[in-house]
Design an enzyme around this catalytic site. Structure first.
Site, PDB file in Angstrom:
ATOM      1  N   LYS A   1       0.796  -1.236   0.000  1.00 30.86           N
ATOM      2  CA  LYS A   1       0.000   0.000   0.000  1.00 30.86           C
ATOM      3  C   LYS A   1       0.830   1.288   0.000  1.00 30.86           C
ATOM      4  O   LYS A   1       0.380   2.338   0.429  1.00 30.86           O
ATOM      5  CB  LYS A   1      -0.999   0.060   1.180  1.00 30.86           C
ATOM      6  CG  LYS A   1      -1.794  -1.177   1.445  1.00 30.86           C
ATOM      7  CD  LYS A   1      -2.133  -1.991   0.243  1.00 30.86           C
ATOM      8  CE  LYS A   1      -3.169  -1.410  -0.676  1.00 30.86           C
ATOM      9  NZ  LYS A   1      -3.309  -2.275  -1.900  1.00 30.86           N
ATOM     10  N   SER A   2       2.058   1.183  -0.474  1.00 33.49           N
ATOM     11  CA  SER A   2       2.859   2.411  -0.552  1.00 33.49           C
ATOM     12  C   SER A   2       3.029   2.879  -2.000  1.00 33.49           C
ATOM     13  O   SER A   2       3.827   3.780  -2.260  1.00 33.49           O
ATOM     14  CB  SER A   2       4.219   2.199   0.117  1.00 33.49           C
ATOM     15  OG  SER A   2       4.870   1.117  -0.480  1.00 33.49           O
ATOM     16  N   GLY A   3       2.296   2.280  -2.930  1.00 33.31           N
ATOM     17  CA  GLY A   3       2.362   2.732  -4.323  1.00 33.31           C
ATOM     18  C   GLY A   3       3.004   1.715  -5.260  1.00 33.31           C
ATOM     19  O   GLY A   3       3.432   2.065  -6.370  1.00 33.31           O
ATOM     20  N   THR A   4       3.020   0.471  -4.841  1.00 32.60           N
ATOM     21  CA  THR A   4       3.644  -0.601  -5.624  1.00 32.60           C
ATOM     22  C   THR A   4       3.071  -0.686  -7.046  1.00 32.60           C
ATOM     23  O   THR A   4       3.816  -0.791  -8.024  1.00 32.60           O
ATOM     24  CB  THR A   4       3.393  -1.963  -4.937  1.00 32.60           C
ATOM     25  OG1 THR A   4       3.484  -1.789  -3.525  1.00 32.60           O
ATOM     26  CG2 THR A   4       4.355  -3.015  -5.407  1.00 32.60           C
TER      27      THR A   4
ATOM     28  N   HIS B   1       8.107  -7.370  -1.434  1.00 30.24           N
ATOM     29  CA  HIS B   1       7.794  -6.619  -0.210  1.00 30.24           C
ATOM     30  C   HIS B   1       8.821  -6.939   0.885  1.00 30.24           C
ATOM     31  O   HIS B   1       8.645  -6.550   2.031  1.00 30.24           O
ATOM     32  CB  HIS B   1       6.397  -6.986   0.302  1.00 30.24           C
ATOM     33  CG  HIS B   1       5.263  -6.360  -0.456  1.00 30.24           C
ATOM     34  ND1 HIS B   1       5.329  -5.111  -1.039  1.00 30.24           N
ATOM     35  CD2 HIS B   1       4.003  -6.800  -0.709  1.00 30.24           C
ATOM     36  CE1 HIS B   1       4.178  -4.827  -1.615  1.00 30.24           C
ATOM     37  NE2 HIS B   1       3.349  -5.834  -1.442  1.00 30.24           N
TER      38      HIS B   1
ATOM     39  N   ARG C   1       6.115   5.417   1.695  1.00 35.08           N
ATOM     40  CA  ARG C   1       4.989   6.363   1.749  1.00 35.08           C
ATOM     41  C   ARG C   1       4.807   6.811   3.190  1.00 35.08           C
ATOM     42  O   ARG C   1       5.070   6.029   4.116  1.00 35.08           O
ATOM     43  CB  ARG C   1       3.737   5.626   1.263  1.00 35.08           C
ATOM     44  CG  ARG C   1       2.534   6.499   1.086  1.00 35.08           C
ATOM     45  CD  ARG C   1       1.352   5.706   0.555  1.00 35.08           C
ATOM     46  NE  ARG C   1       0.292   6.598   0.135  1.00 35.08           N
ATOM     47  CZ  ARG C   1      -0.922   6.202  -0.252  1.00 35.08           C
ATOM     48  NH1 ARG C   1      -1.203   4.911  -0.310  1.00 35.08           N
ATOM     49  NH2 ARG C   1      -1.837   7.083  -0.608  1.00 35.08           N
TER      50      ARG C   1
ATOM     51  N   SER D   1      -4.464   3.339   3.903  1.00 38.98           N
ATOM     52  CA  SER D   1      -4.620   2.543   2.687  1.00 38.98           C
ATOM     53  C   SER D   1      -4.668   1.046   3.029  1.00 38.98           C
ATOM     54  O   SER D   1      -5.503   0.296   2.522  1.00 38.98           O
ATOM     55  CB  SER D   1      -3.454   2.843   1.738  1.00 38.98           C
ATOM     56  OG  SER D   1      -3.625   2.186   0.523  1.00 38.98           O
TER      57      SER D   1
ATOM     58  N   ARG E   1      -7.738   3.037  -5.087  1.00 36.19           N
ATOM     59  CA  ARG E   1      -8.759   3.583  -4.193  1.00 36.19           C
ATOM     60  C   ARG E   1      -8.879   5.085  -4.426  1.00 36.19           C
ATOM     61  O   ARG E   1      -9.756   5.542  -5.116  1.00 36.19           O
ATOM     62  CB  ARG E   1      -8.410   3.244  -2.728  1.00 36.19           C
ATOM     63  CG  ARG E   1      -9.548   3.421  -1.746  1.00 36.19           C
ATOM     64  CD  ARG E   1      -9.091   3.072  -0.338  1.00 36.19           C
ATOM     65  NE  ARG E   1      -8.018   3.947   0.120  1.00 36.19           N
ATOM     66  CZ  ARG E   1      -8.199   5.091   0.786  1.00 36.19           C
ATOM     67  NH1 ARG E   1      -9.419   5.476   1.109  1.00 36.19           N
ATOM     68  NH2 ARG E   1      -7.164   5.830   1.160  1.00 36.19           N
TER      69      ARG E   1
ATOM     70  N   GLY F   1      -5.556   7.206  -4.373  1.00 29.96           N
ATOM     71  CA  GLY F   1      -4.274   7.592  -4.959  1.00 29.96           C
ATOM     72  C   GLY F   1      -3.819   8.992  -4.595  1.00 29.96           C
ATOM     73  O   GLY F   1      -3.127   9.658  -5.365  1.00 29.96           O
TER      74      GLY F   1
HETATM   75  P1  A3P Z   1      -4.905   4.677  -1.470  1.00 31.06           P
HETATM   76  O1  A3P Z   1      -5.489   3.493  -0.755  1.00 31.06           O
HETATM   77  O2  A3P Z   1      -4.431   5.737  -0.520  1.00 31.06           O
HETATM   78  O3  A3P Z   1      -5.795   5.232  -2.518  1.00 31.06           O
HETATM   79  P2  A3P Z   1      -0.027  -0.601  -3.540  1.00 31.06           P
HETATM   80  O4  A3P Z   1       0.024  -0.473  -5.012  1.00 31.06           O
HETATM   81  O5  A3P Z   1       1.328  -0.645  -2.883  1.00 31.06           O
HETATM   82  O6  A3P Z   1      -0.951  -1.676  -3.108  1.00 31.06           O
HETATM   83  O7  A3P Z   1      -0.621   0.782  -3.005  1.00 31.06           O
HETATM   84  C1  A3P Z   1      -1.961   1.116  -3.278  1.00 31.06           C
HETATM   85  C2  A3P Z   1      -2.098   2.615  -3.102  1.00 31.06           C
HETATM   86  O8  A3P Z   1      -1.554   3.275  -4.269  1.00 31.06           O
HETATM   87  C3  A3P Z   1      -3.577   3.010  -3.036  1.00 31.06           C
HETATM   88  O9  A3P Z   1      -3.596   4.180  -2.224  1.00 31.06           O
HETATM   89  C4  A3P Z   1      -3.869   3.282  -4.496  1.00 31.06           C
HETATM   90  O10 A3P Z   1      -5.007   4.058  -4.714  1.00 31.06           O
HETATM   91  C5  A3P Z   1      -2.594   4.001  -4.925  1.00 31.06           C
HETATM   92  N1  A3P Z   1      -2.368   3.954  -6.373  1.00 31.06           N
HETATM   93  C6  A3P Z   1      -2.508   2.887  -7.206  1.00 31.06           C
HETATM   94  N2  A3P Z   1      -2.207   3.241  -8.458  1.00 31.06           N
HETATM   95  C7  A3P Z   1      -1.857   4.536  -8.442  1.00 31.06           C
HETATM   96  C8  A3P Z   1      -1.439   5.467  -9.453  1.00 31.06           C
HETATM   97  N3  A3P Z   1      -1.337   5.126 -10.721  1.00 31.06           N
HETATM   98  N4  A3P Z   1      -1.167   6.721  -9.062  1.00 31.06           N
HETATM   99  C9  A3P Z   1      -1.273   7.094  -7.755  1.00 31.06           C
HETATM  100  N5  A3P Z   1      -1.654   6.259  -6.765  1.00 31.06           N
HETATM  101  C10 A3P Z   1      -1.948   5.001  -7.095  1.00 31.06           C
END
Ligand code: A3P
Length: 340
Positions: free
Chosen positions: A79-82, A148, A170, A178, A306, A308
């Protein structure tokens, strides 16, 4: 004894507890335990928390993965933008030879594949099956993987090779919110309460946590404070917030780090903007594959998109919670020169 899971949770395959090898079962019986967010019991292995199935993937990967010097590894906490980083790195490294960036005819694989399909996790997607050494010959060079795992638990061959690692972290306040939403999205009924989840997160008890040790494990590889003569070109350290606020700048640096810098011609053609549009939250989230598709694990692709945004924590955390998380960051990470 490994406990059964409640049927109210849709568990991704890498969290399911069947098919464990005997040595993992024996190891589990020696490890500290806690109640997990997704599974009943998680286990603390060398300072970090894992489900049994994750631990098996981790050990299998440590034992069998042979790094190549031009491998690229994307390392994050959940959930850090993977998902975003996977999309960006995949687009960057494949744009010249395999997949030109074409926004109009939608030929690019990202239009029809979730980024997690294109960039597999080493320990969850590749090395997760007990006693199986996967055949990686189908991967074209440079091989692009994700993980991870914290730095200390990476396979030795990866640490000893010249492969490149991009680490994305993040702000833990957003990371926590998230993760909390994601854990509840995987439930068929009931939910993890915010308070209980927050308490666990602050004690470092979440899959792959403690978050501070995870971040520091990569930070120390790049930090001048830790290694005064550090000329480390192995790890690139990124933050979700800088990626969100200064995307073009980060993308350009990322391309250079990955050994595929933008040419003048590409810059003039607006290729950077095209990649940013292709990988943007709005574009990816609205694709059919990400609206209605599922991962092989059963998780719906839409769970990865979700909001982003930066700062959703303001809508959920109390003043006390904010102070508590900020204090943890300051106390655990400040002395290493790390701040959010
Ligand atoms: P939020 O839950 O705050 O919206 P991961 O990819 O590590 O599982 O992290 C998911 C988080 O990254 C979620 O955050 C998601 O919405 C966000 N996310 C996914 N794709 C993105 C993108 N293209 N640009 C910005 N944020 C993104």
């Amino acid at each position: 004894m490994v406990e059964e899971q409640p049927s109210s949770i849709i568990l991704p395959k890498y969290l399911q507890e069947d098919e464990l090898s005997e040595d993992v079962r024996v190891l589990l019986s020696t490890l500290p335990t806690a109640k997990g967010w997704f599974v009943n019991t998680i286990y603390q292995y060398q300072g970090f928390w894992y489900s049994p199935k994750q631990l098996q993937g981790l050990l299998n990967c440590q034992k069998h993965f042979q790094a190549q010097d031009n491998d690229i590894l994307l390392a994050t906490q959940p959930k850090s933008g993977t998902t975003w980083l996977k999309a960006l790195a995949f687009s960057l490294i494949n744009r010249k030879n395999k997949y030109p960036i074409t926004l109009n005819n939608q030929d690019h694989p990202l239009f029809t594949n979730n980024p997690h399909t294109l960039v597999p996790f080493l320990e969850f997607d590749i090395f997760h099956v007990k006693d199986v050494v996967p055949d990686l010959s189908a991967f074209s060079s440079p091989r692009l993987f994700a993980t991870h795992l914290p730095y200390a638990l990476l396979p030795e061959s990866m640490k000893n090779s010249n492969c490149k690692i991009v680490y994305l972290c993040r702000d833990p306040k957003d990371n926590f919110i998230s993760l909390w939403h994601f854990s509840n999205a995987l439930r068929r009924e009931g939910s993890n309460s915010l308070d209980e989840s927050f308490d666990k997160f602050c004690r470092g008890i979440n899959v792959g946590g403690p978050f501070w040790d995870h971040i520091l494990s990569y930070w120390k590889e790049t930090s001048l404070l830790e290694k005064p003569n550090n000329n480390n070109k192995k790890v690139m350290f990124l933050r979700f917030e800088e990626l969100r606020m200064n995307t073009s700048f980060v993308l350009k640096n990322l391309a250079e780090f990955l050994g595929c810098p933008f040419s003048k011609e590409e810059e003039n053609q607006g290729l950077m903007d095209d990649i940013l549009k292709l990988c943007s939250f709005e574009n990816l989230r609205n694709l059919e594959v990400n609206k209605n598709g599922k991962r092989p694990s059963g998780i719906e692709n839409k769970a990865y998109f979700r909001r982003g945004e930066i700062g959703d924590w303001k809508n959920h955390l109390s003043v006390e919670m904010i102070e508590k998380l900020n204090d943890i960051v300051e106390n655990k990470m400040g002395t290493f020169g790390f701040r959010f």
